[in-house]
Design an enzyme around this catalytic site. Structure first.
Site, PDB file in Angstrom:
ATOM      1  N   ILE A   1       0.925  -1.296   0.697  1.00 21.52           N
ATOM      2  CA  ILE A   1       0.102   0.335   0.210  1.00 21.52           C
ATOM      3  C   ILE A   1       0.885   1.382   0.109  1.00 21.52           C
ATOM      4  O   ILE A   1       1.967   1.295   0.525  1.00 21.52           O
ATOM      5  CB  ILE A   1      -0.933   0.232   1.084  1.00 21.52           C
ATOM      6  CG1 ILE A   1       0.016  -0.049   2.432  1.00 21.52           C
ATOM      7  CG2 ILE A   1      -1.722  -1.687   1.310  1.00 21.52           C
ATOM      8  CD1 ILE A   1      -1.155   0.295   3.912  1.00 21.52           C
ATOM      9  N   CYS A   2       0.768   2.225  -0.674  1.00 18.82           N
ATOM     10  CA  CYS A   2       1.241   3.547  -0.976  1.00 18.82           C
ATOM     11  C   CYS A   2       0.026   4.450   0.409  1.00 18.82           C
ATOM     12  O   CYS A   2      -0.386   4.886   0.916  1.00 18.82           O
ATOM     13  CB  CYS A   2       1.106   4.173  -1.596  1.00 18.82           C
ATOM     14  SG  CYS A   2       1.716   6.138  -1.867  1.00 18.82           S
ATOM     15  N   LEU A   3       1.251   4.979   1.514  1.00 28.10           N
ATOM     16  CA  LEU A   3       1.289   5.656   2.713  1.00 28.10           C
ATOM     17  C   LEU A   3       2.631   6.666   2.589  1.00 28.10           C
ATOM     18  O   LEU A   3       3.512   6.802   2.907  1.00 28.10           O
ATOM     19  CB  LEU A   3       0.856   4.929   4.274  1.00 28.10           C
ATOM     20  CG  LEU A   3      -0.686   4.392   3.246  1.00 28.10           C
ATOM     21  CD1 LEU A   3      -1.194   3.912   4.891  1.00 28.10           C
ATOM     22  CD2 LEU A   3      -1.701   5.576   3.897  1.00 28.10           C
TER      23      LEU A   3
END
Length: 326
Positions: free
Chosen positions: A90-92
């Site tokens: 995931i992109c955080l």
């Protein structure tokens, strides 16, 4: 596990310390490394209350780099949840997709609390994000209780402590929550910055920077062969083959793509049938003919100068002879 790793390594020391701090599960999260791999953790988090994920317990993986805590971990969800893709990083701002925003003061506890805080937010097309409907997310939250991890053997029904009305967060939770709020702020700042940059790109810039100048210059260079080709076809009346247009993606071509386009157009012009070439093509040799004419004129001038010198020598010789006879 202690005999397997170098206890002098900063990453090993940090992970062993965090594993001891997170050994006991809480009502909201729990995380522990695998028995045979200190750099891969499995975690369980409870869905935030008063949201579409209320009542759900979600399981995932945290893969840590050898440079941890100087570099961020990668976070992967394993339970279907409707907010993050399953089995994909995931992109955080706390994940490996954004190493520029990672801070060594953040920890795995901070990442867990940040994940819980990020779940009710909108995906907005980020990598690994999903935007399911509230009904689908509530249905997945109910099904998440039946999930059991095949790797660590953790069951979501017993992974966390039961919620109670008298449960109070610890001091570590308060500190991690404050850090998670900073992470949220950074994520919103990056989104607003991207929006402002995209908005500025649509309007005409008053002071173009060097990159814009080079881009416009490259576009002019790419358009110049097409302009010459159109002019030649207009004068000679011969229809020139059109080069394949670049795919319309809404973005300007990169310098490499422009050079490739120029080479392809040049190769098409050179590979055409000689009969279809413009009639005035030999006019390109005009500078060479002018240079030959200039050389010929220079030779003639040098010949005349030499002849004048010879005549002068003869004249002087005759004059000297006449004076001698006198």
């Amino acid at each position: 596990m202690e005999n397997k790793y170098n206890l002098k390594s900063p990453a090993v020391k940090r992970l062993m310390k965090e594993a001891a701090e997170l050994r006991d599960p809480t009502e909201h999260y729990h995380a522990q490394p695998l028995e045979d791999n200190l750099f891969e953790w499995h975690f369980s988090v409870r869905g935030p209350p008063d949201s579409d994920f209320d009542g759900g317990v979600y399981h995932g993986r945290i893969v840590l780099p050898p440079e941890y805590p100087m570099k961020p971990p990668s976070i992967i969800l394993l339970t279907p949840n409707g907010r993050f893709e399953v089995g994909k990083k995931i992109c955080l701002s706390i994940s490996g997709h954004h190493p520029e925003t990672w801070q060594p003061s953040w920890s795995i506890r901070t990442a867990l609390i940040a994940i819980i805080g990020f779940m009710p937010t909108k995906g907005e097309g980020a990598i690994g994000s999903l935007d399911y409907t509230p009904e689908e997310r509530r249905a997945l939250a109910k099904k998440s209780q039946d999930f059991c991890c095949e790797t660590c053997g953790c069951s979501m029904r017993s992974a966390l402590l039961a919620l109670t009305a008298n449960s109070n967060p610890s001091a570590e939770d308060h500190k991690a929550k404050e850090l998670a709020q900073q992470i949220n702020f950074k994520e919103e700042s990056s989104i607003s910055r991207q929006a402002s940059e995209s908005g500025g790109a649509e309007s005409e810039p008053s002071t173009p920077n060097q990159e814009d100048t080079s881009t416009s210059a490259g576009q002019k260079a790419a358009d110049s062969p097409q302009a010459e080709q159109a002019e030649a076809s207009t004068v000679t009346g011969v229809e020139e083959p059109q080069a394949p247009a670049a795919p319309s993606t809404g973005r300007p071509l990169s310098p490499r793509q422009r050079r490739a386009q120029q080479h392809s157009q040049q190769g098409q012009r050179e590979g055409r049938d000689p009969a279809s070439r413009p009639a005035f093509a030999p006019a390109a040799r005009q500078p060479q003919d002018e240079s030959h004419a200039g050389s010929a004129v220079l030779i003639v001038l040098l010949t005349l100068a030499l002849a004048a010198l010879i005549f002068r020598r003869i004249y002087l010789a005759q004059e000297y002879k006449f004076d001698y006879e006198l």
